[in-house]
Structure formats: C-alpha cells, structure tokens
Design a protein around this motif. Structure first.
Motif, PDB file in Angstrom:
ATOM      1  N   CYS A   1      74.053  67.927  18.041  1.00 49.41           N
ATOM      2  CA  CYS A   1      73.573  66.492  17.429  1.00 49.41           C
ATOM      3  C   CYS A   1      73.186  66.672  15.777  1.00 49.41           C
ATOM      4  CB  CYS A   1      72.168  66.127  18.046  1.00 49.41           C
ATOM      5  SG  CYS A   1      71.262  64.962  17.054  1.00 49.41           S
ATOM      6  N   PRO A   2      73.795  66.041  14.969  1.00 51.96           N
ATOM      7  CA  PRO A   2      73.817  66.390  13.620  1.00 51.96           C
ATOM      8  C   PRO A   2      72.414  66.059  13.025  1.00 51.96           C
ATOM      9  CG  PRO A   2      74.948  64.135  13.635  1.00 51.96           C
ATOM     10  CD  PRO A   2      74.591  64.788  15.298  1.00 51.96           C
ATOM     11  N   ALA A   3      71.569  65.406  13.774  1.00 54.31           N
ATOM     12  CA  ALA A   3      70.230  65.276  13.275  1.00 54.31           C
ATOM     13  C   ALA A   3      69.176  66.033  13.935  1.00 54.31           C
ATOM     14  CB  ALA A   3      69.703  63.929  13.472  1.00 54.31           C
TER      15      ALA A   3
ATOM     16  N   ALA B   1      68.013  65.653  16.804  1.00 52.09           N
ATOM     17  CA  ALA B   1      66.913  64.727  17.177  1.00 52.09           C
ATOM     18  C   ALA B   1      66.671  64.983  18.663  1.00 52.09           C
ATOM     19  CB  ALA B   1      67.702  63.396  16.856  1.00 52.09           C
ATOM     20  N   ILE B   2      67.610  65.684  19.428  1.00 51.74           N
ATOM     21  CA  ILE B   2      67.377  65.754  20.763  1.00 51.74           C
ATOM     22  C   ILE B   2      66.588  67.034  21.316  1.00 51.74           C
ATOM     23  CG2 ILE B   2      68.778  65.879  23.269  1.00 51.74           C
ATOM     24  CD1 ILE B   2      71.147  64.659  21.356  1.00 51.74           C
TER      25      ILE B   2
ATOM     26  N   PHE C   1      62.506  62.395  22.281  1.00 50.52           N
ATOM     27  CA  PHE C   1      63.874  62.279  21.320  1.00 50.52           C
ATOM     28  C   PHE C   1      63.228  61.828  20.007  1.00 50.52           C
ATOM     29  CE2 PHE C   1      66.716  58.983  19.919  1.00 50.52           C
ATOM     30  CZ  PHE C   1      67.769  59.912  19.624  1.00 50.52           C
TER      31      PHE C   1
ATOM     32  N   CYS D   1      67.293  60.478  14.168  1.00 54.12           N
ATOM     33  CA  CYS D   1      68.558  59.774  14.703  1.00 54.12           C
ATOM     34  C   CYS D   1      68.856  58.695  13.877  1.00 54.12           C
ATOM     35  CB  CYS D   1      68.519  59.413  16.372  1.00 54.12           C
ATOM     36  SG  CYS D   1      70.040  58.470  16.894  1.00 54.12           S
TER      37      CYS D   1
ATOM     38  N   LYS E   1      70.001  59.485  10.393  1.00 54.09           N
ATOM     39  CA  LYS E   1      71.366  60.080  10.240  1.00 54.09           C
ATOM     40  C   LYS E   1      72.195  58.888  10.470  1.00 54.09           C
ATOM     41  CE  LYS E   1      72.382  63.681  10.013  1.00 54.09           C
ATOM     42  NZ  LYS E   1      72.863  64.321   8.782  1.00 54.09           N
ATOM     43  N   LEU E   2      72.190  57.792  11.246  1.00 55.45           N
ATOM     44  CA  LEU E   2      72.880  56.711  11.447  1.00 55.45           C
ATOM     45  C   LEU E   2      72.926  55.976  10.388  1.00 55.45           C
ATOM     46  CD1 LEU E   2      73.070  57.525  14.555  1.00 55.45           C
ATOM     47  CD2 LEU E   2      72.295  55.440  15.286  1.00 55.45           C
TER      48      LEU E   2
ATOM     49  N   CYS F   1      77.274  56.523  15.845  1.00 55.11           N
ATOM     50  CA  CYS F   1      77.331  58.191  15.693  1.00 55.11           C
ATOM     51  C   CYS F   1      78.490  58.563  16.712  1.00 55.11           C
ATOM     52  CB  CYS F   1      76.144  58.873  15.973  1.00 55.11           C
ATOM     53  SG  CYS F   1      76.257  60.580  16.085  1.00 55.11           S
TER      54      CYS F   1
ATOM     55  N   VAL G   1      78.510  61.238  18.612  1.00 52.88           N
ATOM     56  CA  VAL G   1      78.489  62.883  18.881  1.00 52.88           C
ATOM     57  C   VAL G   1      77.725  63.142  20.237  1.00 52.88           C
ATOM     58  CG1 VAL G   1      77.508  64.981  18.170  1.00 52.88           C
ATOM     59  CG2 VAL G   1      78.453  63.457  16.435  1.00 52.88           C
ATOM     60  N   CYS G   2      76.598  62.362  20.633  1.00 50.63           N
ATOM     61  CA  CYS G   2      75.871  62.860  21.743  1.00 50.63           C
ATOM     62  C   CYS G   2      76.645  62.162  22.900  1.00 50.63           C
ATOM     63  CB  CYS G   2      74.509  62.493  21.681  1.00 50.63           C
ATOM     64  SG  CYS G   2      73.810  60.733  21.390  1.00 50.63           S
TER      65      CYS G   2
HETATM   66  S1  SF4 Z   1      73.353  59.285  18.092  1.00 48.48           S
HETATM   67 FE1  SF4 Z   1      72.991  61.206  19.170  1.00 48.48          FE
HETATM   68  S2  SF4 Z   1      74.118  62.910  18.148  1.00 48.48           S
HETATM   69 FE2  SF4 Z   1      74.071  61.154  16.660  1.00 48.48          FE
HETATM   70  S3  SF4 Z   1      72.309  61.685  15.604  1.00 48.48           S
HETATM   71 FE3  SF4 Z   1      71.635  60.200  17.107  1.00 48.48          FE
HETATM   72  S4  SF4 Z   1      70.725  61.715  18.700  1.00 48.48           S
HETATM   73 FE4  SF4 Z   1      72.018  62.785  17.214  1.00 48.48          FE
END
Ligand code: SF4
Ligand code: SF4
Length: 226
Positions: free
Chosen positions: A180-182, A184-185, A192, A197, A200-201, A215, A217-218
């Motif tokens: 996760c680039p943020a 956030a998880i 969460f 998140c 980043k979005l 995103c 990624v997750c």
């Molecule tokens: S969508 Fe998922 S991977 Fe992307 S920033 Fe949010 S929690 Fe992290």
C-alpha cells in the motif's frame, strides 16, 4: 402475479450470469440497519432487501499495476462499472416488471464528502448478502476471487429469501499491507486509514490517462484462491 418469488430470484441470477457476474446474493436490510444504523441513511425508505452482484476485474490488467494505477487499470475499472450499471438497470427492471419497487444504486458515484461515501456501501451490502468478508483494506474479499471484483446493488421490497451474512476475516494474511503506497492498511478494517488512502488517491488523479480517485494496488494484492 404470475411468477413466484423463487422464480424471480432464479431469473435475476440467470440475467446476472448473462452479464458475466461471478456472484449474486440477497441482503436483509433490516438486519443490516441493526448492525450499521447509518448504512441506509442516504437512500429512500421502504426497501427490505438488496440484490448484490459482482463481476471480476482482469488479472492481466492488474499485473500492469505496481505502486500506482495504470491507464489499462483505469479502463478495466471503468468498463466494469459500465457493465455493472447496465446489469443493475436490467435487474431493477425485472423486479419492477414482477410488481415490486426497485432502486439500482450506481456502481461508483459520490453522494457525500467528509467522509467520502456513495449512496450505500456495496461492500457492506455484499458482506450482508453472504458474498465475502470485509478485509483489512476495507474491500470486500470474495472467498475465490479476493478483492479483484466490483459490485452493484439493487434495493427492493420484493420478499426474496435473504442469504446469511458472511462471517470471516483475513486470518493470517497481510498481503496488501506492505504494497500500500499510503501505509493505510492496518490490522483491522476498523483501523483502516481512510484519510491516508484518500490523500494518495488524490495524488493519483494527476497521473496522465488516469485522472480518477483509483489505485488498484490493494486490489491486485488480494488475489483470492483462483
Ligand atoms: S487503494 Fe488500497 S493500496 Fe491504494 S492507497 Fe488506498 S489502501 Fe493503499
Ligand atoms: S490481501 Fe489479505 S489481508 Fe489484505 S484484504 Fe485481502 S485477505 Fe485481507
């Protein structure tokens, strides 16, 4: 009324499969409201069930996602939403033709900010309809397809038999946390970090040929068992 309620459910399932749906379930909205009192705050009253159905994203497209969304992912995400909205339109019409009220909820449309939310949460409805659990990422995790699905919901007063809510969790899996680039998880869906998140979005909206709060990624990290 010529068709039985059982026939109606069978028709809805057949129609969904014609549109490529991989899962369909029915949520009891009264039970959902008892567990999440705010869940239906933005929809009109009088609906007792939600038909929830989902289609699968492309594994090959998700392979193009590393630490940010790609133009191919944006296209796949958008086409999935179009397909779901068309499917919901057809399901709502089937229900209405059978003599009941029906309200198709858009696949992806913001109805409120701070916090950002849609008209209803397809994820919560999907869990209530027995389709999967809410993962650490906040996504609905299907037992076979993981988070690589998107969902649509049609609210109705048709007395369809409701499915049993999915009970389960991520167990020992933490596959989505590190990528996760943020960051956030966290350990549970309740912890969460939605704000991180969303920030980043918002950055990702500046990526050429993406331009959306997406995103992937997750979603990629949560591949399920298939
Ligand atoms: S969508 Fe998922 S991977 Fe992307 S920033 Fe949010 S929690 Fe992290
Ligand atoms: S990748 Fe693992 S930890 Fe993350 S939501 Fe999916 S099952 Fe849960």
């Amino acid at each position: 009324m010529s068709e039985t309620i059982h026939d109606l459910r069978t028709q809805l399932k057949d129609e969904a499969e014609n549109y490529g749906a991989k899962a369909l379930g029915v949520a009891d909205l009264e039970a959902l409201s008892q567990r999440y009192p705010d869940a239906l705050a933005l929809v009109p009253a009088g609906f007792s069930r939600a038909v929830v159905t989902g289609i699968r994203l492309s594994d090959a497209v998700l392979e193009t996602v590393e630490d940010r969304p790609t133009a191919l992912y944006f296209h796949n995400y958008r086409q999935a939403n179009y397909q779901l909205d068309r499917l919901a339109f057809v399901l709502a019409d089937r229900i209405q033709t059978a003599g009941y009220r029906s309200l198709a909820i858009p696949a992806s449309q913001i109805f409120a900010r701070d916090p950002m939310r849609g008209q209803v949460s397809h994820r919560l409805l999907g869990r209530a309809a027995g389709l999967g659990h809410i993962g650490r990422s906040g996504l609905l995790v299907h037992p076979r397809y993981g988070a690589r699905m998107r969902y649509i919901s049609v609210l109705t007063d048709a007395p369809l038999s409701a499915d049993v809510p999915f009970e389960g969790d991520c167990g020992a899996c933490r596959a989505c946390q590190a990528p996760c680039p943020a960051a956030a998880i966290r350990d549970t869906p309740e912890t969460f970090d939605l704000d991180a998140c969303y920030r980043k979005l918002s950055e990702f909206t500046r990526i050429p040929f993406v331009g959306q709060h997406i995103c992937g990624v997750c979603v990629k990290a949560c591949a399920g068992s298939n």
